[in-house]
Every structure is written in structure tokens, then in C-alpha cells.
Design a protein around this motif. Structure first.
Motif, PDB file in Angstrom:
ATOM      1  N   LEU A 164     117.397 100.183 -25.593  1.00 61.51           N
ATOM      2  CA  LEU A 164     116.831  99.548 -26.574  1.00 61.51           C
ATOM      3  C   LEU A 164     118.356  99.093 -27.399  1.00 61.51           C
ATOM      4  CD1 LEU A 164     113.530 101.480 -27.567  1.00 61.51           C
ATOM      5  CD2 LEU A 164     113.687  99.065 -26.776  1.00 61.51           C
ATOM      6  N   GLU A 165     119.019 100.085 -27.642  1.00 60.68           N
ATOM      7  CA  GLU A 165     120.094  99.669 -28.360  1.00 60.68           C
ATOM      8  C   GLU A 165     120.761  98.569 -28.089  1.00 60.68           C
ATOM      9  OE1 GLU A 165     121.013 104.249 -30.109  1.00 60.68           O
ATOM     10  OE2 GLU A 165     122.051 103.649 -28.196  1.00 60.68           O
ATOM     11  N   GLU A 166     120.961  98.455 -26.637  1.00 64.48           N
ATOM     12  CA  GLU A 166     121.496  97.291 -25.962  1.00 64.48           C
ATOM     13  C   GLU A 166     120.957  95.977 -26.257  1.00 64.48           C
ATOM     14  OE1 GLU A 166     123.063  95.751 -21.655  1.00 64.48           O
ATOM     15  OE2 GLU A 166     122.108  97.836 -21.866  1.00 64.48           O
ATOM     16  N   LEU A 167     119.411  95.991 -25.993  1.00 61.94           N
ATOM     17  CA  LEU A 167     118.723  94.905 -26.450  1.00 61.94           C
ATOM     18  C   LEU A 167     118.903  94.257 -28.110  1.00 61.94           C
ATOM     19  CD1 LEU A 167     115.360  95.659 -24.686  1.00 61.94           C
ATOM     20  CD2 LEU A 167     116.782  93.770 -24.337  1.00 61.94           C
ATOM     21  N   GLU A 168     119.246  95.352 -28.913  1.00 63.95           N
ATOM     22  CA  GLU A 168     119.291  95.005 -30.243  1.00 63.95           C
ATOM     23  C   GLU A 168     120.656  94.176 -30.479  1.00 63.95           C
ATOM     24  OE1 GLU A 168     117.532  96.635 -33.601  1.00 63.95           O
ATOM     25  OE2 GLU A 168     116.693  95.126 -32.298  1.00 63.95           O
ATOM     26  N   ARG A 169     121.598  94.573 -29.518  1.00 64.23           N
ATOM     27  CA  ARG A 169     122.962  93.919 -29.776  1.00 64.23           C
ATOM     28  C   ARG A 169     122.902  92.539 -29.113  1.00 64.23           C
ATOM     29  NH1 ARG A 169     124.791  99.164 -28.093  1.00 64.23           N
ATOM     30  NH2 ARG A 169     125.067  98.417 -25.982  1.00 64.23           N
ATOM     31  N   VAL A 170     122.214  92.367 -27.795  1.00 63.95           N
ATOM     32  CA  VAL A 170     122.301  91.327 -26.812  1.00 63.95           C
ATOM     33  C   VAL A 170     121.077  90.443 -26.713  1.00 63.95           C
ATOM     34  CG1 VAL A 170     124.225  92.191 -25.729  1.00 63.95           C
ATOM     35  CG2 VAL A 170     121.797  92.507 -24.848  1.00 63.95           C
ATOM     36  N   SER A 171     119.854  90.999 -27.084  1.00 61.73           N
ATOM     37  CA  SER A 171     118.587  90.168 -26.705  1.00 61.73           C
ATOM     38  C   SER A 171     118.358  88.919 -27.332  1.00 61.73           C
ATOM     39  CB  SER A 171     117.420  91.083 -27.107  1.00 61.73           C
ATOM     40  OG  SER A 171     116.119  90.287 -26.901  1.00 61.73           O
ATOM     41  N   VAL A 172     118.322  87.749 -26.741  1.00 61.35           N
ATOM     42  CA  VAL A 172     117.805  86.365 -27.181  1.00 61.35           C
ATOM     43  C   VAL A 172     116.468  85.971 -26.596  1.00 61.35           C
ATOM     44  CG1 VAL A 172     118.508  84.031 -27.517  1.00 61.35           C
ATOM     45  CG2 VAL A 172     120.041  85.811 -27.458  1.00 61.35           C
ATOM     46  N   PRO A 173     115.230  85.754 -27.185  1.00 63.64           N
ATOM     47  CA  PRO A 173     115.443  86.152 -28.685  1.00 63.64           C
ATOM     48  C   PRO A 173     115.213  87.391 -29.212  1.00 63.64           C
ATOM     49  CG  PRO A 173     113.234  85.553 -27.717  1.00 63.64           C
ATOM     50  CD  PRO A 173     113.986  85.317 -26.631  1.00 63.64           C
ATOM     51  N   THR A 174     115.682  87.812 -30.252  1.00 64.17           N
ATOM     52  CA  THR A 174     115.981  89.034 -30.795  1.00 64.17           C
ATOM     53  C   THR A 174     114.502  89.945 -31.061  1.00 64.17           C
ATOM     54  OG1 THR A 174     115.627  88.590 -33.048  1.00 64.17           O
ATOM     55  CG2 THR A 174     117.754  88.399 -32.329  1.00 64.17           C
ATOM     56  N   ILE A 175     114.628  91.095 -31.112  1.00 64.86           N
ATOM     57  CA  ILE A 175     113.297  91.782 -31.274  1.00 64.86           C
ATOM     58  C   ILE A 175     112.789  91.545 -32.743  1.00 64.86           C
ATOM     59  CG2 ILE A 175     112.314  93.951 -31.556  1.00 64.86           C
ATOM     60  CD1 ILE A 175     114.485  95.268 -29.387  1.00 64.86           C
TER      61      ILE A 175
END
Length: 285
Positions: A211-222
Motif C-alpha cells: 500500500l505504501e508503494e501504491l501511494e508513491r507510484v499508483s496512477v491514478p492515485t488512491i
């Protein structure tokens, strides 16, 4: 509020919530509303008809089907090897996550509806317009109805461990998990799902790291996905029409307190929760 500390009347409402909603766990929001029993009673009285009719469960099912989630990778061979002893309980873990996934969607739509009730001036024309709209329950086909019913079935879910009973490392992990989920301006609220996963600490640590990784790199963002989810939930809530409660049953103090609680749970917990929980579940499916 801890259920063990609740009055007999409040426990009766909790039992009714579990039975009517078809959930194994009374969500944090209901335990929070129980701090003011009159608000809990009014809120449940207002929403129960929409649960009993199937309107909220149907809306929540369609809502979950429409949600856009981040792209996640499943566990690799090394991760699976580290988790092999914990993943023996995969079915229990999935039931826990699915219970929260379902409960979060139900509660987001329901709380949006409560917010609409509080913000409404009770104009009769507006009520008529709401009641004329086709409910989500009418939009389910037979296959969707069967899937929805199956989704409401759970095995034995372990009780929620009190935070004070956890070891210091697990308490720290729960706090770290909460930081990923709850926006800083809503600090002080701790989603229960992470405590429910503490019997599997290696899995919880890996899920939180993902989840912490997704916060940094996810597109679209959470956050952007959560904003879309709020808009969808608002549309579903608007189709529910009236409940059986009435604003006259709440005094101004209770009404203001409920508004504040709704803001915390809708915007501070559930908006991101409806994205985060299914994202965790996808990784172990």
C-alpha cells in the motif's frame, strides 16, 4: 465503543445490524455512533428500511462492480514462501477482507444517505422526486442477485483483538497501517481491518508495504480513485428515497455531532477504504 461495554439496548441494535445487513462484524462507524445512543437509534431507524428492502445491498454491489482499483501485482514465489504458514488460513483471511469490503461499501452509501437526510429541508417535492427514481435494487439481474447473495455468506471470523492486547511491534504496525489509510487531517481514527489481520503479521506487513508503494507510484492515485468512489456513492444514495426516521427526533446538538461523525467516516475513512480493502484482497485472491 467496544461491544462488551455497550448497554443492552445498544447491543440489541448491534445484533439487528448484523442480522439485517448480513455482516459478521459491526463496523467501526456503528460503534462510533453508539457513543450517543439517540443518534445510533435514529440512524439505524432511518436506514434499516433500505437494508431490509435490499436497496442498499443492491446499490453497494453495483457500486463495487463499478469501482476502479489500482493495478496490483500478486505475491511472487519468494513472498509466497515467506507467507506459506500464514496463507494456510487464506479462506479465513479472505472472509475477513470480504466482510470489510462489503461493509465499507454498504456504509459509504448509507452514510451518504444520512448526510442527505440531515442536509435536506424536508421539501415534499424533493422527497417525491427521490421516491420516483428507480432504485438500484431494480437494476440487478438474476446473476447479479445470486452473486450478491453469495457474497453475503461468511465462515467463522475471529473476534477483533483489543489494541492493548497486541505486542508493541504489532501496535506499531497497526499505527503504520493507519497512516497509509487515514488522511492526516482525520488522524485519530483507526480502521479495524488491520487489527483483524494481526494474527498474520508477515502478511499484514507485506500488504502495508504494498500500500505504501501504491501511494508513491499508483496512477491514478488512491486519492483520485477515492474521489470517483465518493461521486458514485452519492448517486446511489440519492436513489434511496426516504427512510422511516425524522429530523424532529434529533435535537440540534445530536444533529451537529452526527454531521461531524459523518464527515470523518465518509471522507476520512470510507472513501479510501472502499479502494484499499479490495486492493489488499486482490493480492491474495
Amino acid at each position: 465503543m467496544n461491544e462488551a461495554q455497550a448497554s443492552a439496548d445498544t447491543r440489541a441494535v448491534f445484533d439487528d445490524i448484523r442480522t439485517t445487513m448480513g455482516v459478521a462484524v459491526v463496523n467501526l462507524v456503528w460503534r462510533r455512533l453508539a457513543v450517543v445512543p439517540s443518534v445510533l437509534q435514529w440512524s439505524w431507524q432511518t436506514l434499516k428500511p433500505h437494508y431490509s428492502s435490499g436497496a442498499i445491498p443492491a446499490a453497494a454491489w453495483i457500486f463495487r462492480e463499478q469501482l476502479e482499483l489500482p493495478v496490483v501485482k500478486q505475491f511472487n514465489a519468494n513472498e509466497l514462501d515467506r507467507l506459506k504458514h500464514e496463507l494456510i488460513d487464506t479462506s479465513v483471511i479472505d472472509d475477513i477482507l470480504r466482510s470489510y469490503e462489503r461493509g465499507n461499501a454498504l456504509n459509504l452509501i448509507a452514510l451518504h444517505h444520512l448526510q442527505m437526510c440531515l442536509n435536506s429541508d424536508n421539501d415534499s417535492d424533493e422527497k417525491s422526486e427521490l421516491n420516483d427514481k428507480q432504485s438500484s435494487n431494480d437494476l440487478l439481474d438474476s446473476c447479479q442477485s445470486a452473486n450478491q447473495s453469495s457474497d453475503a455468506q461468511f465462515g467463522d471470523i475471529p473476534g477483533l483483538p483489543p489494541l492493548a492486547n497486541l505486542s508493541d511491534p504489532l501496535q506499531s504496525l497497526v499505527a503504520r497501517s493507519t497512516e497509509v489509510w487515514v488522511p492526516s487531517n482525520y488522524s485519530g481514527v483507526s480502521p479495524s481491518v488491520f487489527r483483524h489481520l494481526t494474527p498474520w503479521p508477515k502478511l499484514l506487513l507485506l500488504l502495508v508495504s504494498r500500500l505504501e508503494e501504491l501511494e508513491r507510484v499508483s496512477v491514478p492515485t488512491i486519492d483520485s480513485l477515492a474521489t470517483q468512489a465518493l461521486k458514485m456513492a452519492d448517486r446511489h444514495a440519492a436513489k434511496l428515497g426516504e427512510g422511516s426516521g425524522g429530523l424532529k427526533e434529533l435535537n440540534n446538538t445530536d444533529r451537529q455531532w452526527l454531521q461531524e461523525v459523518l464527515d470523518v467516516f465518509i471522507n476520512g475513512v470510507l472513501a479510501r477504504g472502499v479502494i484499499i480493502v479490495p486492493t489488499m484482497r486482490l493480492q491474495i485472491a
